[in-house]
Design a protein around this motif. Structure first.
Motif, PDB file in Angstrom:
ATOM      1  N   LEU A 153      24.156 -42.654  41.096  1.00 34.19           N
ATOM      2  CA  LEU A 153      23.382 -41.693  41.219  1.00 34.19           C
ATOM      3  C   LEU A 153      23.125 -40.845  42.451  1.00 34.19           C
ATOM      4  N   ALA A 154      22.987 -41.578  43.447  1.00 34.02           N
ATOM      5  CA  ALA A 154      22.948 -41.049  44.776  1.00 34.02           C
ATOM      6  C   ALA A 154      24.149 -40.425  45.392  1.00 34.02           C
ATOM      7  N   ALA A 155      25.327 -40.948  44.886  1.00 32.83           N
ATOM      8  CA  ALA A 155      26.553 -40.503  45.297  1.00 32.83           C
ATOM      9  C   ALA A 155      26.669 -38.941  44.617  1.00 32.83           C
ATOM     10  N   VAL A 156      26.246 -38.828  43.266  1.00 34.44           N
ATOM     11  CA  VAL A 156      26.453 -37.783  42.462  1.00 34.44           C
ATOM     12  C   VAL A 156      25.616 -36.634  43.031  1.00 34.44           C
ATOM     13  N   ALA A 157      24.460 -37.131  43.538  1.00 35.54           N
ATOM     14  CA  ALA A 157      23.774 -35.953  44.032  1.00 35.54           C
ATOM     15  C   ALA A 157      24.242 -35.433  45.436  1.00 35.54           C
ATOM     16  N   ALA A 158      24.823 -36.177  46.165  1.00 37.93           N
ATOM     17  CA  ALA A 158      25.367 -35.908  47.573  1.00 37.93           C
ATOM     18  C   ALA A 158      26.111 -34.686  47.536  1.00 37.93           C
TER      19      ALA A 158
END
Ligand SMILES: Cc1cc2nc3c(=O)[nH]c(=O)nc-3n(C[C@H](O)[C@H](O)[C@H](O)COP(=O)(O)O)c2cc1C
Length: 200
Positions: A195-200
């Motif tokens: 999820l953190a990667a999606v938001a990046a």
């Protein structure tokens, strides 16, 4: 971005991991696109009817030849297709039940895989009519199944969306949730990193 469609299919309103992580993802998307409208289609709170003879007959007839019941069933089904087509991004919460998707989510696919609207038949085979759009699928699973033959969830969803023309699909898996505390924690850490990667 105008509209985010959130399709929820966990039978659980409380304690559901797919609902928890779809909510996290939607919050991130809303932070990126504050003007986007969020439309939620909760298939557990309001289950869709299975395909039946009345609806199949309605699909096959011009509107002016439909019975009242066929028109009502067709209208309900058309509204689901309209909702999908009006959405720039779709977020699907999909628990694994018995190696596949929930029957409620299958009913949704049965309504939106629609000849003449989201795909068409041609002499060389079916062609998707749905303009591609971003779809995120948050799966939740008691075990670990990624890439394994018993996973009838990711391949089905990929095939069904691809069939109507949607290829831009990202899966976020919450796995190992019935495998003890350590594995469950690992599964959560994995989806949180994704999820953190999606938001990046
Ligand atoms: C009826 C039912 C069937 C399930 N079948 C499977 C399964 O085949 N494989 C698996 O790994 N987990 C299975 N599970 C576990 C769920 O996938 C897991 O609890 C998941 O977190 C449920 O999603 P939710 O938390 O969003 O409700 C099943 C759970 C239920 C209630």
């Amino acid at each position: 971005m105008q509209q985010i469609l959130v399709v929820q299919s966990s039978a659980r309103q409380n304690g559901s991991l797919s609902r928890e992580y779809t909510a996290n993802l939607v919050a991130k998307l809303q932070a990126q696109y504050p003007a986007a409208k969020v439309v939620t289609r909760d298939l557990a709170a309001q289950a869709l009817p299975h395909l039946d003879e009345t609806l199949l007959n309605g699909w096959m007839k011009p509107v002016d030849q439909q019975t009242d019941a066929e028109r009502a069933a067709s209208d309900r089904s058309n509204a689901l297709v309209d909702e999908l087509l009006a959405s720039d991004v779709v977020v699907i919460g999909s628990p694994m039940y018995n190696f596949g998707i929930t029957s409620t989510l299958k009913a949704w696919f049965d309504h939106v895989l629609r000849a003449g609207r989201t795909f068409k038949y041609t002499e060389t085979g079916p062609v998707g009519l749905t303009p591609d759009r971003k779809v995120f699928v948050v799966t939740s699973r008691g075990g670990r199944h990624q890439g394994m033959p018993q996973d009838h969830q990711q391949p089905y969803i990929t095939t069904a969306l691809g069939f109507i023309g949607i290829k831009d699909v990202t899966f976020l898996h919450v796995e190992g949730q019935s495998m003890g505390e350590e594995e469950a924690g690992k599964g959560r850490a994995e989806v949180e990193a994704a999820l953190a990667a999606v938001a990046a």
